[in-house]
Motif scaffolding. Structure first.
Motif, short mmCIF file in Angstrom:
data_model
loop_
_atom_site.label_atom_id
_atom_site.label_comp_id
_atom_site.label_asym_id
_atom_site.label_seq_id
_atom_site.Cartn_x
_atom_site.Cartn_y
_atom_site.Cartn_z
N LEU A 1 0.84 -1.20 0.00
CA LEU A 1 0.00 0.00 0.00
C LEU A 1 0.87 1.24 0.00
CD1 LEU A 1 -2.63 -1.01 2.73
CD2 LEU A 1 -2.84 -1.24 0.25
N PRO A 2 0.47 2.29 -0.71
CA PRO A 2 1.24 3.54 -0.69
C PRO A 2 1.15 4.26 0.66
CG PRO A 2 -0.81 3.83 -1.90
CD PRO A 2 -0.69 2.36 -1.61
N GLY A 3 0.12 3.91 1.44
CA GLY A 3 -0.10 4.53 2.74
C GLY A 3 -1.33 3.93 3.37
N PRO A 4 -1.61 4.25 4.62
CA PRO A 4 -2.81 3.70 5.27
C PRO A 4 -4.09 4.17 4.60
CG PRO A 4 -1.80 5.42 6.63
CD PRO A 4 -0.85 5.14 5.51
N PRO A 5 -5.08 3.28 4.41
CA PRO A 5 -6.34 3.65 3.75
C PRO A 5 -7.25 4.44 4.67
CG PRO A 5 -6.41 1.36 4.41
CD PRO A 5 -5.03 1.84 4.73
N LEU A 6 -6.91 5.70 4.88
CA LEU A 6 -7.61 6.52 5.87
C LEU A 6 -9.04 6.85 5.47
CD1 LEU A 6 -4.68 8.94 6.75
CD2 LEU A 6 -5.52 7.02 8.10
N LYS A 7 -9.28 7.09 4.19
CA LYS A 7 -10.65 7.41 3.76
C LYS A 7 -11.56 6.20 3.95
CE LYS A 7 -9.76 11.16 0.50
NZ LYS A 7 -9.90 11.62 -0.92
N ARG A 8 -11.02 5.03 3.70
CA ARG A 8 -11.81 3.82 3.91
C ARG A 8 -12.13 3.64 5.40
NH1 ARG A 8 -9.98 -2.41 2.66
NH2 ARG A 8 -12.04 -3.33 3.08
N GLU A 9 -11.15 3.89 6.25
CA GLU A 9 -11.38 3.85 7.70
C GLU A 9 -12.47 4.83 8.09
OE1 GLU A 9 -9.08 6.17 10.86
OE2 GLU A 9 -7.96 4.30 10.73
N HIS A 10 -12.40 6.01 7.51
CA HIS A 10 -13.39 7.07 7.78
C HIS A 10 -14.80 6.60 7.43
CE1 HIS A 10 -15.43 10.81 7.89
NE2 HIS A 10 -15.22 11.19 6.64
N ARG A 11 -14.96 5.99 6.26
CA ARG A 11 -16.28 5.51 5.85
C ARG A 11 -16.80 4.43 6.80
NH1 ARG A 11 -17.21 9.77 3.64
NH2 ARG A 11 -16.57 10.16 1.49
#
Length: 423
Positions: free
Chosen positions: A267-277
């Protein structure tokens, strides 16, 4: 090793665990007891009344016998190791509290030697705080999967909240990434704690002096992105935990790459938007009456990253809208994007006196930026755009993009995301 060095290592090792929140429990002691005696939340989070509170968040040890591929403290990881003694943790907690650094303790641990030994150390720490130091403040303790439940139960009589982290959303991912852990070993103590909480509430209604068992409830953590499960699978698991395990809260943690295992996704970075959803959808499960099967279906396995789950549901069920504000029941009002429980209650109360217009809603300080797309007042639709899915979607996506631009990609903690809940 010096105590200060241990604290540096073990506080850093604990930062990956997000499953701590405000306690929601009453104080255990009285004005002469040591500790916080107010109904407040404990951790670097926010209480219901808006106060930021803090806690000492540490691991008891980061020596671990397991080799979970996603964990920074796995046995194969080359990193500094340390371990406290129960006496050291108890004294640190008391000293930090007296200096007004903290309002409570969040204590977790890697599994050293074996689960029973580790759980015994955590239990001993809680016993020292409560019985020796007369500390009556907040304690959140991690239960160790695989430990004798008698040890877990004894600890539950001393602490405010307990948690057992599931981490991976499916048994197949657990077998692949954490083969030394077993699904039954995690769910059995979680079920036992849930049943213990339920029985304790019944007993305390009969016997007022009955000691409390985990009065602030239990929580867990799910890692998002380390394994291939969809949002639908994760949310369905959360729903089952709420329904059958008496959980207070499920926390979602965007996977932060901590190694170069071939078993983990690149992963390029943690999937923060997915966590947010997922946090927004979790809110809908707990407070808005939604079911996981409504929010996501086999044909839609993951949430749209451009609009929130409530708006996404509304657009996929546009035949149920627009809703007439003057006649819709409370449950349907809750399903209107932009209207939350407080706003819905205001509407129900106000329309007993008069028929409501858009002007009335604005005067009541009800946000119409999203709601206008999905409501009518006295039959009038005031969104100023056609009632068409594609057009409404683009407007909602544009509004959300403007909101999320307030935050950087590196600032995606749950506390910040919760400023943009799913009303």
């Amino acid at each position: 090793m010096e105590l200060q060095k241990k604290l540096e290592i073990l506080s850093d090792a604990a930062k990956y665990d997000v499953s701590c929140s405000s306690s929601g429990s009453g104080s255990r002691g009285n004005s002469s007891s040591l500790g916080n005696t107010k109904n407040s939340g404990i951790c670097h989070s926010w209480t219901d009344d808006g106060r930021c509170v803090s806690l000492l968040k540490i691991l008891f040890t980061n020596y671990c016998i397991y080799d979970c591929q996603y964990c920074v403290n796995r046995v194969s990881s080359d990193r500094p190791r340390a371990a406290f003694t129960p006496e050291e943790v108890a004294q640190l907690t008391v000293d930090f509290y007296k200096r007004n650094y903290i309002e409570g303790l969040f204590l977790s641990s890697a599994v050293n030697r074996d689960p029973d030994w580790t759980m015994e150390q955590l239990l001993r720490t809680a016993q020292l705080l409560r019985n020796k130091h007369n500390y009556q403040g907040y304690i959140h303790l991690k239960a160790i999967p695989g430990a004798d439940f008698k040890l877990i139960y004894q600890a539950g009589l001393l602490v405010d909240r307990m948690s057992i982290n599931i981490e991976l959303p499916s048994e197949s991912s657990l077998e692949k990434l954490a083969p030394q852990k077993k699904k039954a070993g995690i769910l059995a103590p979680m079920k036992g704690i849930g049943k213990g909480i339920e029985n304790n509430l019944i007993e305390r209604k009969k016997y007022k002096q009955k000691e409390k068992f985990v009065p602030a409830g239990q929580s867990t953590q799910l890692i998002v992105g380390a394994s291939p499960e969809s949002d639908r699978q994760i949310l369905s698991l959360s729903e089952g935990l709420y329904d059958h395990f008496n959980l207070k809260r499920v926390y979602y943690s965007a996977y932060l790459p901590v190694g170069n295992s071939s078993l983990l996704p690149a992963l390029p970075g943690p999937p923060l938007k997915r966590e947010h959803r997922l946090y927004q959808a979790d809110w809908l499960l707990r407070y808005y009456g939604f079911k996981a099967g409504e929010l996501l279906t086999p044909s839609r396995e993951n949430f749209d990253l451009k609009i929130d789950p409530k708006a996404d549901w509304a657009l996929n069920n546009l035949d149920q809208f627009p809703v007439e504000i003057n006649t819709a029941d409370y449950e349907m009002l809750l399903r209107v994007p932009g209207i939350g429980p407080v706003s819905a209650a205001k509407i129900i109360k106000a329309r007993k006196e008069t028929r409501l217009s858009h002007y009335n809603l604005k005067k009541m300080k009800i946000s119409l930026k999203r709601a206008n797309f999905f409501i009518t007042c006295n039959g009038k639709y005031a969104a100023a755009v056609p009632f068409e899915s594609e057009i409404i979607y683009s407007r909602l996506a544009e509004k959300e993009s403007q909101q999320l631009s307030l935050f950087t990609e590196n600032a995606g903690t749950e506390q910040e995301w919760e400023l943009d809940k799913v009303n």
